[in-house]
Design a protein around this motif. Structure first.
Motif, PDB file in Angstrom:
ATOM      1  N   ASP A  94      28.359 -25.653 -11.290  1.00 17.85           N
ATOM      2  CA  ASP A  94      27.240 -26.408 -11.756  1.00 17.85           C
ATOM      3  C   ASP A  94      25.954 -25.426 -11.778  1.00 17.85           C
ATOM      4  N   ILE A  95      25.943 -24.497 -11.487  1.00 11.85           N
ATOM      5  CA  ILE A  95      25.052 -23.406 -11.790  1.00 11.85           C
ATOM      6  C   ILE A  95      25.372 -22.079 -12.236  1.00 11.85           C
ATOM      7  N   VAL A  96      25.121 -21.570 -13.298  1.00 12.73           N
ATOM      8  CA  VAL A  96      25.522 -20.245 -13.789  1.00 12.73           C
ATOM      9  C   VAL A  96      24.286 -19.433 -13.954  1.00 12.73           C
ATOM     10  N   VAL A  97      24.426 -18.120 -13.073  1.00 12.05           N
ATOM     11  CA  VAL A  97      23.297 -17.304 -13.622  1.00 12.05           C
ATOM     12  C   VAL A  97      24.175 -16.085 -14.400  1.00 12.05           C
ATOM     13  N   ALA A  98      23.635 -15.593 -15.499  1.00 14.97           N
ATOM     14  CA  ALA A  98      24.206 -14.581 -16.190  1.00 14.97           C
ATOM     15  C   ALA A  98      23.110 -13.350 -16.085  1.00 14.97           C
ATOM     16  N   ALA A  99      23.950 -12.125 -15.704  1.00 17.83           N
ATOM     17  CA  ALA A  99      23.144 -10.959 -15.543  1.00 17.83           C
ATOM     18  C   ALA A  99      24.151 -10.044 -15.831  1.00 17.83           C
ATOM     19  N   VAL A 100      24.515  -9.779 -17.050  1.00 18.22           N
ATOM     20  CA  VAL A 100      25.433  -8.672 -17.501  1.00 18.22           C
ATOM     21  C   VAL A 100      24.708  -7.677 -18.536  1.00 18.22           C
ATOM     22  N   GLY A 101      23.979  -8.389 -19.540  1.00 18.70           N
ATOM     23  CA  GLY A 101      23.490  -7.420 -20.565  1.00 18.70           C
ATOM     24  C   GLY A 101      24.187  -7.322 -21.880  1.00 18.70           C
ATOM     25  N   GLN A 102      24.819  -8.434 -22.089  1.00 21.42           N
ATOM     26  CA  GLN A 102      25.659  -8.622 -23.240  1.00 21.42           C
ATOM     27  C   GLN A 102      25.034  -9.994 -24.201  1.00 21.42           C
ATOM     28  N   ALA A 103      24.642  -9.296 -25.322  1.00 26.36           N
ATOM     29  CA  ALA A 103      24.008 -10.711 -26.034  1.00 26.36           C
ATOM     30  C   ALA A 103      24.589 -11.813 -26.559  1.00 26.36           C
ATOM     31  N   ASN A 104      23.976 -13.138 -25.802  1.00 21.43           N
ATOM     32  CA  ASN A 104      24.807 -14.242 -26.211  1.00 21.43           C
ATOM     33  C   ASN A 104      26.295 -14.409 -26.038  1.00 21.43           C
ATOM     34  N   MET A 105      26.697 -13.530 -24.827  1.00 28.90           N
ATOM     35  CA  MET A 105      28.104 -13.695 -24.337  1.00 28.90           C
ATOM     36  C   MET A 105      28.708 -14.768 -23.825  1.00 28.90           C
ATOM     37  N   VAL A 106      27.855 -15.761 -23.180  1.00 28.60           N
ATOM     38  CA  VAL A 106      28.201 -17.045 -22.638  1.00 28.60           C
ATOM     39  C   VAL A 106      28.183 -18.051 -23.450  1.00 28.60           C
ATOM     40  N   LYS A 107      29.265 -18.644 -23.771  1.00 27.60           N
ATOM     41  CA  LYS A 107      29.411 -19.775 -24.899  1.00 27.60           C
ATOM     42  C   LYS A 107      29.314 -21.252 -24.442  1.00 27.60           C
ATOM     43  N   ALA A 108      28.937 -21.984 -25.259  1.00 30.41           N
ATOM     44  CA  ALA A 108      28.922 -23.515 -24.878  1.00 30.41           C
ATOM     45  C   ALA A 108      30.136 -24.028 -24.389  1.00 30.41           C
ATOM     46  N   ASP A 109      31.046 -23.691 -24.625  1.00 32.59           N
ATOM     47  CA  ASP A 109      32.404 -24.110 -24.336  1.00 32.59           C
ATOM     48  C   ASP A 109      32.916 -23.470 -22.961  1.00 32.59           C
ATOM     49  N   TRP A 110      32.138 -22.559 -22.426  1.00 30.57           N
ATOM     50  CA  TRP A 110      32.304 -21.924 -21.133  1.00 30.57           C
ATOM     51  C   TRP A 110      31.394 -22.900 -20.228  1.00 30.57           C
ATOM     52  N   ILE A 111      30.722 -23.916 -20.485  1.00 35.50           N
ATOM     53  CA  ILE A 111      29.550 -24.437 -19.500  1.00 35.50           C
ATOM     54  C   ILE A 111      30.083 -25.999 -19.168  1.00 35.50           C
ATOM     55  N   LYS A 112      30.010 -26.153 -17.955  1.00 38.44           N
ATOM     56  CA  LYS A 112      30.416 -27.626 -17.383  1.00 38.44           C
ATOM     57  C   LYS A 112      29.173 -28.319 -17.865  1.00 38.44           C
ATOM     58  N   PRO A 113      29.461 -29.581 -18.484  1.00 42.04           N
ATOM     59  CA  PRO A 113      28.437 -30.504 -18.956  1.00 42.04           C
ATOM     60  C   PRO A 113      27.494 -30.778 -17.705  1.00 42.04           C
ATOM     61  N   GLY A 114      26.225 -30.712 -18.191  1.00 36.25           N
ATOM     62  CA  GLY A 114      25.173 -31.033 -16.987  1.00 36.25           C
ATOM     63  C   GLY A 114      25.031 -29.940 -16.114  1.00 36.25           C
ATOM     64  N   ALA A 115      25.476 -28.528 -16.176  1.00 36.32           N
ATOM     65  CA  ALA A 115      25.229 -27.487 -15.516  1.00 36.32           C
ATOM     66  C   ALA A 115      23.716 -26.988 -15.931  1.00 36.32           C
ATOM     67  N   VAL A 116      23.215 -26.065 -14.789  1.00 31.36           N
ATOM     68  CA  VAL A 116      21.832 -25.544 -14.989  1.00 31.36           C
ATOM     69  C   VAL A 116      22.268 -24.196 -15.131  1.00 31.36           C
ATOM     70  N   VAL A 117      21.658 -23.491 -16.059  1.00 32.69           N
ATOM     71  CA  VAL A 117      22.079 -22.212 -16.668  1.00 32.69           C
ATOM     72  C   VAL A 117      21.021 -21.234 -16.728  1.00 32.69           C
ATOM     73  N   ILE A 118      20.934 -20.270 -15.886  1.00 34.08           N
ATOM     74  CA  ILE A 118      19.905 -19.348 -15.799  1.00 34.08           C
ATOM     75  C   ILE A 118      20.268 -17.857 -16.296  1.00 34.08           C
ATOM     76  N   ASP A 119      19.467 -17.526 -17.276  1.00 28.32           N
ATOM     77  CA  ASP A 119      19.747 -16.265 -18.329  1.00 28.32           C
ATOM     78  C   ASP A 119      18.939 -14.905 -17.837  1.00 28.32           C
ATOM     79  N   VAL A 120      19.656 -14.093 -17.453  1.00 30.22           N
ATOM     80  CA  VAL A 120      18.725 -12.934 -16.816  1.00 30.22           C
ATOM     81  C   VAL A 120      18.797 -11.934 -17.805  1.00 30.22           C
ATOM     82  N   GLY A 121      19.765 -11.666 -18.567  1.00 28.87           N
ATOM     83  CA  GLY A 121      19.996 -10.826 -19.636  1.00 28.87           C
ATOM     84  C   GLY A 121      18.799 -10.475 -20.301  1.00 28.87           C
ATOM     85  N   ILE A 122      18.432  -9.223 -20.867  1.00 29.14           N
ATOM     86  CA  ILE A 122      17.380  -8.881 -21.894  1.00 29.14           C
ATOM     87  C   ILE A 122      18.509  -7.855 -23.013  1.00 29.14           C
TER      88      ILE A 122
END
Ligand code: NAD
Length: 299
Positions: free
Chosen positions: A208-236
């Protein structure tokens, strides 16, 4: 097709900085105290110089006493330790930040552990890590990036995350691990995924909550995401893009923002998401350090 709410970190950070500025003025008026932040930068990493400049500018805008110590890239460990010792003993300085990364001959752990725990506004000292991990955050300093992410998650879902499942991608000491501790403390059910995780998309799809802190551009794709999730993108990540026949460089996060926004309920952009909140939380931690050092309660 849904379109996710854009979690505006820039706006949230500006509001937080305004609040800190007001509280700083009150601290001076009522107690004669000016929060002091010392930033130590060693070497000439260009990205670090930009970060340090932003921190100094924001500290000054908040009304803090702000000092920057710029040391040569070949500074000895003893020289840096002597500076940290002097800052630990300087009553005008309440927060000390050692800008990372360090030149390779310096040991990050040795330097971060030399900062007095009460001035450790980055939350990297083992005492502060231990307090966070054990849930004793009353007088602890929590690392700025996950603390900022947490405020953004709370703005979407409230402070009690009971029943929500959260996946943190990345297990660094700076972001992933403290992020997991904060989510756990807020009652979320957490999974920490990392480079050795099997079927990462399958793991993320439960969250339901995704926090991505990897350092890989655009790695997390739409079809990984549960509909309605809250997504926090730490990567730069800095990438090259072609536009109108020209190649230019731009910043992007770890999530594929445009496509993820079609599935998620809310998501942070890069830039303008987690980054500004990180700086605002550094100011919040410094004000907190000044209050605690002066024997004042937290408001
Ligand atoms: P790090 O390199 O210390 O850690 C990266 C983590 O990602 C590791 O735990 C690793 O296991 C995991 N990982 C690597 N490849 C993976 C893969 N293919 N699948 C799953 N996990 C994988 O990095 P960090 O310091 O935690 O920073 C992460 C990102 O966040 C970087 O882009 C950094 O620039 C950014 N960052 C941003 C802020 C901010 O204020 N916005 C602050 C800190 C870090």
């Amino acid at each position: 097709m849904t379109t996710a709410r854009r979690i505006d970190g820039k706006k949230m950070a500006a509001e937080l900085s305004e609040k800190i500025t007001r509280e700083t003025a009150a601290l001076l008026r009522d107690h004669g105290i000016v929060p002091g932040l010392a930033v130590v930068i060693i070497g000439e990493d260009p990205a670090s110089q930009v970060y340090v400049r932003n921190k100094k500018r924001t500290a000054e805008a908040c009304g803090f006493h702000s000092v920057q110590h710029t040391l040569a890239a070949d500074s000895t460990l003893d020289a840096v330790l002597a500076l940290i010792d002097a800052l630990n003993n300087d009553s005008n300085i309440h927060g000390i930040l050692i800008q990372l990364p360090l030149p390779s001959h310096l040991n990050e752990m040795q330097l971060t552990q030399a900062v007095a725990p009460g001035k450790d506004v980055d939350g990297f000292h083992f005492i502060n890590i231990g307090k966070l991990a054990s849930g004793n955050t009353g007088d602890a300093f929590v690392p700025c990036t996950p603390a900022g992410c947490m405020l953004m998650i709370e703005a979407e879902l409230g402070t009690d995350l009971s029943g929500y499942s959260a996946v943190v991608i990345g297990r660094s000491n700076i972001v992933g691990k403290p992020m997991a501790s904060l989510l756990l403390q807020a009652n979320a059910t957490i999974t920490v995924a990392h480079s050795r995780t099997a079927d990462l998309p399958g793991v993320v799809r439960n969250a339901d909550i995704v926090v991505a802190a990897v350092g890989q551009a655009n790695m997390v794709k739409a079809d990984w995401i549960k509909p309605g999730a809250v997504v926090i993108d730490v990567g730069i990540n800095r990438i090259e893009v072609s536009e109108d026949g020209e190649t230019r460089s731009k910043l992007t996060g770890d999530i594929d923002y445009a496509s993820v926004c079609k599935v998620a309920a809310a998501a942070t952009p890069v830039p303008g998401g987690v980054g500004p909140m990180t700086i605002a939380m550094l100011m919040a931690n410094t004000l907190r350090a000044a209050r605690l050092a002066s024997g004042l309660g937290l408001n």
